[in-house]
Design a protein around this motif. Structure first.
Motif, PDB file in Angstrom:
ATOM      1  N   SER A  75      -2.568   0.762   2.287  1.00  0.00           N
ATOM      2  CA  SER A  75      -3.056   1.273   0.272  1.00  0.00           C
ATOM      3  C   SER A  75      -3.906   2.753   0.919  1.00  0.00           C
ATOM      4  CB  SER A  75      -4.196   0.454  -0.379  1.00  0.00           C
ATOM      5  OG  SER A  75      -4.320  -0.106  -0.075  1.00  0.00           O
ATOM      6  N   ASN A  76      -4.460   2.262   2.061  1.00  0.00           N
ATOM      7  CA  ASN A  76      -6.035   3.877   2.628  1.00  0.00           C
ATOM      8  C   ASN A  76      -4.690   5.354   3.459  1.00  0.00           C
ATOM      9  OD1 ASN A  76      -7.153   5.421   3.994  1.00  0.00           O
ATOM     10  ND2 ASN A  76      -8.677   4.089   4.116  1.00  0.00           N
ATOM     11  N   PRO A  77      -4.369   5.611   2.525  1.00  0.00           N
ATOM     12  CA  PRO A  77      -3.244   6.920   2.887  1.00  0.00           C
ATOM     13  C   PRO A  77      -3.593   7.213   4.241  1.00  0.00           C
ATOM     14  CG  PRO A  77      -3.983   7.153   0.679  1.00  0.00           C
ATOM     15  CD  PRO A  77      -4.926   7.045   1.183  1.00  0.00           C
ATOM     16  N   SER A  78      -4.930   7.328   5.147  1.00  0.00           N
ATOM     17  CA  SER A  78      -5.578   7.613   6.316  1.00  0.00           C
ATOM     18  C   SER A  78      -4.986   6.988   7.512  1.00  0.00           C
ATOM     19  CB  SER A  78      -6.693   8.409   6.200  1.00  0.00           C
ATOM     20  OG  SER A  78      -7.364   6.526   6.367  1.00  0.00           O
ATOM     21  N   TYR A  79      -4.760   5.723   6.672  1.00  0.00           N
ATOM     22  CA  TYR A  79      -3.671   5.216   7.949  1.00  0.00           C
ATOM     23  C   TYR A  79      -2.317   4.336   8.096  1.00  0.00           C
ATOM     24  CZ  TYR A  79      -8.646   2.960   8.025  1.00  0.00           C
ATOM     25  OH  TYR A  79      -9.935   2.562   8.234  1.00  0.00           O
ATOM     26  N   ALA A  80      -1.771   5.059   6.654  1.00  0.00           N
ATOM     27  CA  ALA A  80      -0.258   5.948   6.826  1.00  0.00           C
ATOM     28  C   ALA A  80      -0.007   6.715   7.669  1.00  0.00           C
ATOM     29  CB  ALA A  80       0.008   5.694   5.717  1.00  0.00           C
ATOM     30  N   GLU A  81      -0.995   8.318   7.648  1.00  0.00           N
ATOM     31  CA  GLU A  81      -0.577   9.473   8.182  1.00  0.00           C
ATOM     32  C   GLU A  81      -0.548   8.981   9.559  1.00  0.00           C
ATOM     33  OE1 GLU A  81      -2.009  14.195   8.148  1.00  0.00           O
ATOM     34  OE2 GLU A  81      -3.548  12.136   7.170  1.00  0.00           O
ATOM     35  N   LEU A  82      -1.809   7.881  10.282  1.00  0.00           N
ATOM     36  CA  LEU A  82      -2.074   7.705  11.951  1.00  0.00           C
ATOM     37  C   LEU A  82      -0.816   7.095  11.976  1.00  0.00           C
ATOM     38  CD1 LEU A  82      -3.473   7.904  14.321  1.00  0.00           C
ATOM     39  CD2 LEU A  82      -4.857   5.583  13.379  1.00  0.00           C
ATOM     40  N   ALA A  83      -0.389   5.919  10.827  1.00  0.00           N
ATOM     41  CA  ALA A  83       0.844   5.299  11.385  1.00  0.00           C
ATOM     42  C   ALA A  83       2.304   5.760  12.190  1.00  0.00           C
ATOM     43  CB  ALA A  83       1.521   4.024  10.884  1.00  0.00           C
ATOM     44  N   ARG A  84       1.949   7.362  10.823  1.00  0.00           N
ATOM     45  CA  ARG A  84       3.015   7.836  11.159  1.00  0.00           C
ATOM     46  C   ARG A  84       3.124   8.554  12.528  1.00  0.00           C
ATOM     47  NH1 ARG A  84       2.973  12.994   7.791  1.00  0.00           N
ATOM     48  NH2 ARG A  84       1.574  13.309   8.961  1.00  0.00           N
ATOM     49  N   GLU A  85       2.530   9.075  12.996  1.00  0.00           N
ATOM     50  CA  GLU A  85       1.986  10.548  13.976  1.00  0.00           C
ATOM     51  C   GLU A  85       2.335   8.993  15.541  1.00  0.00           C
ATOM     52  OE1 GLU A  85       1.670  13.363  14.010  1.00  0.00           O
ATOM     53  OE2 GLU A  85       1.280  13.330  12.270  1.00  0.00           O
ATOM     54  N   ILE A  86       1.821   7.826  15.192  1.00  0.00           N
ATOM     55  CA  ILE A  86       2.486   6.922  16.242  1.00  0.00           C
ATOM     56  C   ILE A  86       3.196   6.577  16.254  1.00  0.00           C
ATOM     57  CG2 ILE A  86       1.388   4.787  17.006  1.00  0.00           C
ATOM     58  CD1 ILE A  86      -1.463   4.595  15.526  1.00  0.00           C
ATOM     59  N   GLU A  87       4.045   6.088  15.532  1.00  0.00           N
ATOM     60  CA  GLU A  87       6.078   5.972  15.620  1.00  0.00           C
ATOM     61  C   GLU A  87       6.450   7.026  16.286  1.00  0.00           C
ATOM     62  OE1 GLU A  87       8.472   4.241  12.262  1.00  0.00           O
ATOM     63  OE2 GLU A  87       7.596   5.498  11.665  1.00  0.00           O
ATOM     64  N   GLU A  88       5.765   8.550  15.308  1.00  0.00           N
ATOM     65  CA  GLU A  88       6.847   9.298  16.084  1.00  0.00           C
ATOM     66  C   GLU A  88       6.327   9.479  17.711  1.00  0.00           C
ATOM     67  OE1 GLU A  88       8.878  13.360  16.212  1.00  0.00           O
ATOM     68  OE2 GLU A  88       9.055  11.715  14.611  1.00  0.00           O
TER      69      GLU A  88
END
Length: 351
Positions: A75-88
């Motif tokens: 629910s914290n968008p900063s973790y969603a953004e980090l997850a996207r970078e890690i996944e990439e």
């Protein structure tokens, strides 16, 4: 009767490489492979519609082509953004999939989740806990877990079996303080949820130290959120703190929120009370989330280099899985200030 599908031999033949080269790619060992070779093999896989037998791979290697990511709350968008970078990074560099789970910084959730990952052959995990107590990871590391702790650091005299990667949070707070002081603000407030994490403690230390160096008044305004660490209620908490800011006897004119979601809520709370930002008060956030470029006003914020940090974390996991002799290390990244529209020079009475 179904016809047999394409095999690894067919992929090797079509791409003009050895079977071992194809195996290295599909098993996530392509870090040293030349880009043109990787592209040729990936094109052959797509053209043939080749699907690796993941179950067979796990039986052969004891591990699956997946990495784990434990976050406090998506629910914290900063973790969603980090997850996207890690996944990439995991996908493009190593052909690894990413499994994401919420822990709410609860040790009773963290360990069972990591045990489940290990039981399914997932040996590498990035953990965002920020809790001072990390002893519950030790037994899992002894069983073969390769872990990276994000946004935390080792404590003096304490040795752990995992890498630690974080932005320099004290420097992040100092960037915000110095920017506001340069604009003439002499009374600053740092807004933070009650409940200490490594990053919050470091930001508070950086705020106080930088304010002292700049010779400005520094106050801390904090309030406990409904949950222990408030990841899901950050914007609501920031909005509710607007009233406290306006009633504070120090009358701060420069406001720093511990993260962007609190800053966004603060902007809304001030607007509802007829306070102009940056006309009356100036606000700085931390994270530089993409959406903060679209708030009114656009939010000045401190950015962490997420792509570089994500790349290092995934690289460290993959390197340590290949070479167990590599010792864990601690890495710190410098933050940067993103200047937008929520800060203005202080206008004093009679000016």
């Amino acid at each position: 009767m179904a016809l047999p599908g394409p095999t690894i031999v067919d992929v090797a033949r079509l791409s003009g490489v050895s079977i071992a080269t194809v195996s290295n790619l599909i098993n996530g060992r392509s870090g040293r492979m030349r880009p043109e070779t990787r592209d040729r093999v990936e094109k052959a896989i797509a053209e043939l519609g080749f699907l690796p037998n993941r179950a067979a791979q796990k039986l052969k290697t004891g591990q699956s082509q997946m990495l784990g990511l434990l976050v406090p709350s998506m629910s914290n968008p900063s973790y969603a953004e980090l997850a996207r970078e890690i996944e990439e990074v995991a996908q493009t560099r190593y052909s690894q999939r990413l499994i994401v789970a919420n822990t709410y910084r609860d040790t009773s959730r963290e360990r069972p989740l990591l045990e489940d990952l290990l039981s399914h052959g997932v040996r590498g995990a990035i953990i965002i806990s920020s809790l001072a107590e990390a002893g519950h990871f030790d037994a899992l590391i002894q069983r073969g877990l390769i872990a990276v702790s994000y946004d935390s650091h080792t404590q003096p005299g304490v040795r752990t079996g995992m890498d630690h990667v974080s932005v320099d949070n004290a420097a992040a707070a100092a960037l915000a303080v110095n920017h506001l002081a340069e604009q003439g603000h002499r009374a600053l407030a740092f807004l933070v949820p009650a409940g200490r994490t490594f990053s919050r403690a470091a930001k508070l230390d950086g705020f106080r130290q930088a304010a002292g160096t700049a010779g400005v008044q520094a106050v801390v305004i904090e309030r406990r959120s409904p949950s222990a660490f408030g990841d899901a209620e950050l914007a609501d908490l920031g909005q509710s703190l607007a009233a406290e800011v306006l009633e504070h006897p120090a009358r701060p004119t420069g406001l720093i929120a511990v993260n962007d979601m609190m800053a966004i809520g603060l902007l809304a709370g001030l607007h509802r009370r007829g306070v102009s930002v940056p006309g009356d008060l100036s606000v700085v956030g931390m994270d530089a989330l993409p959406l903060t470029g679209h708030t009114i006003p656009a939010l000045t914020s401190v950015r962490s280099p997420l792509p570089e940090m994500a790349g290092l974390m995934v690289d460290r996991i993959m390197r340590r899985m290949e070479d167990a002799s590599l010792p864990p290390e601690q890495f710190s990244f410098p933050p940067s200030l993103v200047l937008r529209d929520s800060v203005a020079p202080l206008v004093t009475a009679g000016a």
